[in-house]
Design an enzyme around this catalytic site. Sequence first.
Site, PDB file in Angstrom:
ATOM      1  N   PRO A 105       0.882  -1.146   0.090  1.00  0.00           N
ATOM      2  CA  PRO A 105       0.115  -0.125  -0.050  1.00  0.00           C
ATOM      3  C   PRO A 105       1.074   1.279  -0.134  1.00  0.00           C
ATOM      4  CG  PRO A 105      -0.736  -1.522   1.479  1.00  0.00           C
ATOM      5  CD  PRO A 105       0.602  -1.847   1.063  1.00  0.00           C
TER       6      PRO A 105
ATOM      7  N   GLU B  91       0.339  -0.492   9.220  1.00  0.00           N
ATOM      8  CA  GLU B  91       1.156  -0.038   8.325  1.00  0.00           C
ATOM      9  C   GLU B  91       0.927  -1.054   6.924  1.00  0.00           C
ATOM     10  OE1 GLU B  91       5.431   0.126   9.240  1.00  0.00           O
ATOM     11  OE2 GLU B  91       4.760   1.066  11.268  1.00  0.00           O
TER      12      GLU B  91
ATOM     13  N   GLY C  86      -4.452  -4.708   6.262  1.00  0.00           N
ATOM     14  CA  GLY C  86      -5.498  -4.252   5.115  1.00  0.00           C
ATOM     15  C   GLY C  86      -5.191  -2.939   4.652  1.00  0.00           C
TER      16      GLY C  86
ATOM     17  N   TYR D 258      14.344  14.115  19.032  1.00  0.00           N
ATOM     18  CA  TYR D 258      14.427  13.887  17.585  1.00  0.00           C
ATOM     19  C   TYR D 258      15.822  14.312  17.333  1.00  0.00           C
ATOM     20  CZ  TYR D 258      12.595  14.197  12.643  1.00  0.00           C
ATOM     21  OH  TYR D 258      12.424  13.925  11.279  1.00  0.00           O
TER      22      TYR D 258
END
Lengths: 526, 526
Positions: free
Chosen positions: A126, A259, A263, A444
């Site tokens: 996907p 992810e 589906g 981060y």
Amino acid sequence: MTAGVDPTTRQRSWWGWGWSDQALPDDECVALAALVPGLPDRPLPTPAIGELAPPRVRPPASLADRISTTPPDRAAHTYGKAYRDVLRALHGDLTAAPDLVAFPRSESDVVDLLDWAGRHGVAVVPYGAGSSVVGGVEYRGDGHAAVLSLDLSAMDRVLEVDTVSRAARIQAGALGPMLEDQLRPYGYTLRHFPQSFEFSTLGGWLATRSGGHYATLYTHIDDLTESLRVVTPVGVSESWRLPGSGAGPSPDRLFLGSEGTLGVITEAWMRVQQRPRHKASTTVTFTDVTDAMDAVRAVSQAGLYPANCRLLDPGEAAFSGLAGGGQSVLLLGVESADRPVDGRLAELVDLARDHGGTARAHGGDQAADAWRSSFLRMPYLRDGLARMSAIVETFETACTWDRVHELYRAVYAEVGAAINEITGSPGVITCRITHVYPDGPAPYFTVIAAGRRGREVAMWDEIKAAAMEVLGRHRATVTHHHAVGRDHRPGYDRQRPEPFAVALRAAKAALDPYGVLNPGVLVGPS
Amino acid sequence: MTAGVDPTTRQRSWWGWGWSDQALPDDECVALAALVPGLPDRPLPTPAIGELAPPRVRPPASLADRISTTPPDRAAHTYGKAYRDVLRALHGDLTAAPDLVAFPRSESDVVDLLDWAGRHGVAVVPYGAGSSVVGGVEYRGDGHAAVLSLDLSAMDRVLEVDTVSRAARIQAGALGPMLEDQLRPYGYTLRHFPQSFEFSTLGGWLATRSGGHYATLYTHIDDLTESLRVVTPVGVSESWRLPGSGAGPSPDRLFLGSEGTLGVITEAWMRVQQRPRHKASTTVTFTDVTDAMDAVRAVSQAGLYPANCRLLDPGEAAFSGLAGGGQSVLLLGVESADRPVDGRLAELVDLARDHGGTARAHGGDQAADAWRSSFLRMPYLRDGLARMSAIVETFETACTWDRVHELYRAVYAEVGAAINEITGSPGVITCRITHVYPDGPAPYFTVIAAGRRGREVAMWDEIKAAAMEVLGRHRATVTHHHAVGRDHRPGYDRQRPEPFAVALRAAKAALDPYGVLNPGVLVGPS
């Protein structure tokens, strides 16, 4: 068969971030490289799409007009947009290109494509807008007859708006700007602005548990979700639109973060909000980063819920031009659709001052704007540096407050040592805190170092492995909002409780009996 | 073998709610019955524990001192505390009594008990404090060798407090007051106060996705959870302590709401808070309940996050003595650990006024206290009325705002008609809204009607079926915070997306390979 690329519109880069016309020209790449000692003097050329192996399967006739086999479409769907993806594309490595790229226009197209893929053992990856930085859209297995990239971008509509409940039914393929444009006439916003906003989709955000731009309160896509429709190989799952429910484990929370392994999310009812009318922001500087983190902790535990509470450590502040001399900068912002926010901002500043901060008299909005614009420009600069064989990548995490000082020091010391050992020079690490919670922050980190031409990916992979090891040892999550994909599997497999892995594998086997959905992501051989 | 009941301490009622010494004496039951026309003139006697069938299995010697087979322990663990449970106990029906009641003192006891149960095909019903109102702790199957009620109440300690991250590691068997007592010296509170607070446990709250007393923001136990330890038959699951993580579907969210079907929660790191120092509350009245609901919607969408936003419809307001003459009453409350809240309360009142409300000048705190005390007294009154064969029960739900007016009318019309048809008299329905979200409210209905002696449970079951049918038709959840258990299975099975059911069954089969964990709850034959 040109369902994907339309040459009359502005072109997306197939190998790098965003718009082709925003890519740095060669001379700017060279100029930028002066920041990183030890780089080559010429950029890697922007790559041409070379020969691709012919598709190993023929698309079914009934779906042929939904499927592209053109080299540009296949090349553009080979990788996400991690540093290692860009480098491999720059080096012309397209061996992982999907055989087919499908552009379904409706949910029934998705159903038909999954049916066909299951029958023929074709792996389905996907694909929203391909902004994955964790190998989430790249097939790496070898047990399938072929690979189909399932690009949802033609399903990009806001289908329905409920102005009473303040919710909207939105198709999964809608890019950030596209869905905001469709909500604007109602005075609404989804108010979910990840850094990838321009080039990522609602479906991608849902499938990867995206974190938004805001520091506190309802910023995760999980919390903005009212219900989901998901096409699985064994049927379509639709949860009821509910503001809250205690009926068993949440069905949505199983698909959020799945992810593409369980589906394909085709649409969702999302909680939208009135657009903010009141905004105020400011910056506070600190001479000691430890004080700064303690200030952020105080802010996060005070129940004030700032929209922005972004701490830039000395390196990050220097890079962004917001402070020098070892100072840390805290960007604070408050927003409301309903009422003035100045009082709340003043309370936040007081708290930060109590912890050793110095409030700047002016320039909060400009600082926030400057930060935001450099933030959005960053991926293009990354690509420019990547063409100079610099290593430029990030990793992000979250941990509880009791661990953050030690984690911060360990990353600098141990990842720094790894960079030195692997690249032969110390490189640069910087850190910002992007999200805060009462019980912990989300740090981060950015790494910049000189790579060796042709060895860039291998070098980064070694640095990344060292980073994952440090995070894991400190029980900091392998990812706060970048998902797992294939690249984070070592850290994820260590972190995930084994009985949950047992449950997830069983759920996957039941929902995806032919094992075609995004193989190697989250479960199974990576 | 008297591990459970200690006669030197205050006694819990085995058949009804709470403390035995709080149960209504016969004459008060009779007096109360005057409220409901058509009841018998004498209460059912408080039941004695009769003969129980002998346990079908012998407890293993190694665990014998953790296991009770005494009739009082077995009787007290037969049912939860739903109306239908109390009635069956009053009528002396203890055929569902568990063979054994275990009181593990450590996680390794739980492991050993699950191992033993798996090997011998003994069903295990995890039990916190038995406040389930949905048949969640009552075995109804017939495919097991015996039934073990697994009572966690001996595991009731706050094991660790992290004052930096504001979190506490708490054993699952801690009752509400017990864990609050242990947090108080730190100035902390979990601030989770379900109606059952005195007689329910952290583990029960987690397993059933309990909703707290507060109307908005972090009130659900889900959102207060940092990490979980769960003993499953295939191993112990421990999630990392993380303030946020995007690493795959949330492991905790699979176990939250799993109601003892996937494992036994033994402890959790919970996010705690500083105790509130500033509180303000008031009441607003409305002559039109539709206006009142619209006012609540405006409040819920204004980003003000009141601690209390409890709407009592005319019937509910009259019963609680807070208003008459068809008026609805909105209780509004604001709390903060850090700063004065009067301004926020004034904003809330302004909003309510804009929607037709009339603010009361005084008495907000008294009204809130009066409400709270009648709220906590209610289950004892319920038991008193139950002894008079009145039908007294509740059902709660949540839906989006666009549906609430219609749902409210449909419940009154259709459940009202069902009560009339089933009991032969109209009975009473009242409604309050307990929790509000920007996209919808959680309405909570109470039913009072005259039952026929001996037929009380059957009559209620028919009324409940009618209520579930109305909720389902309006796509309102079968439960907002009472869980599914066995009683809500018809509504749950209708509401739950089938692919999620497939995934859940597969996860269950993998984690509980011998099928011993709380059979009939959530999945499998109910």
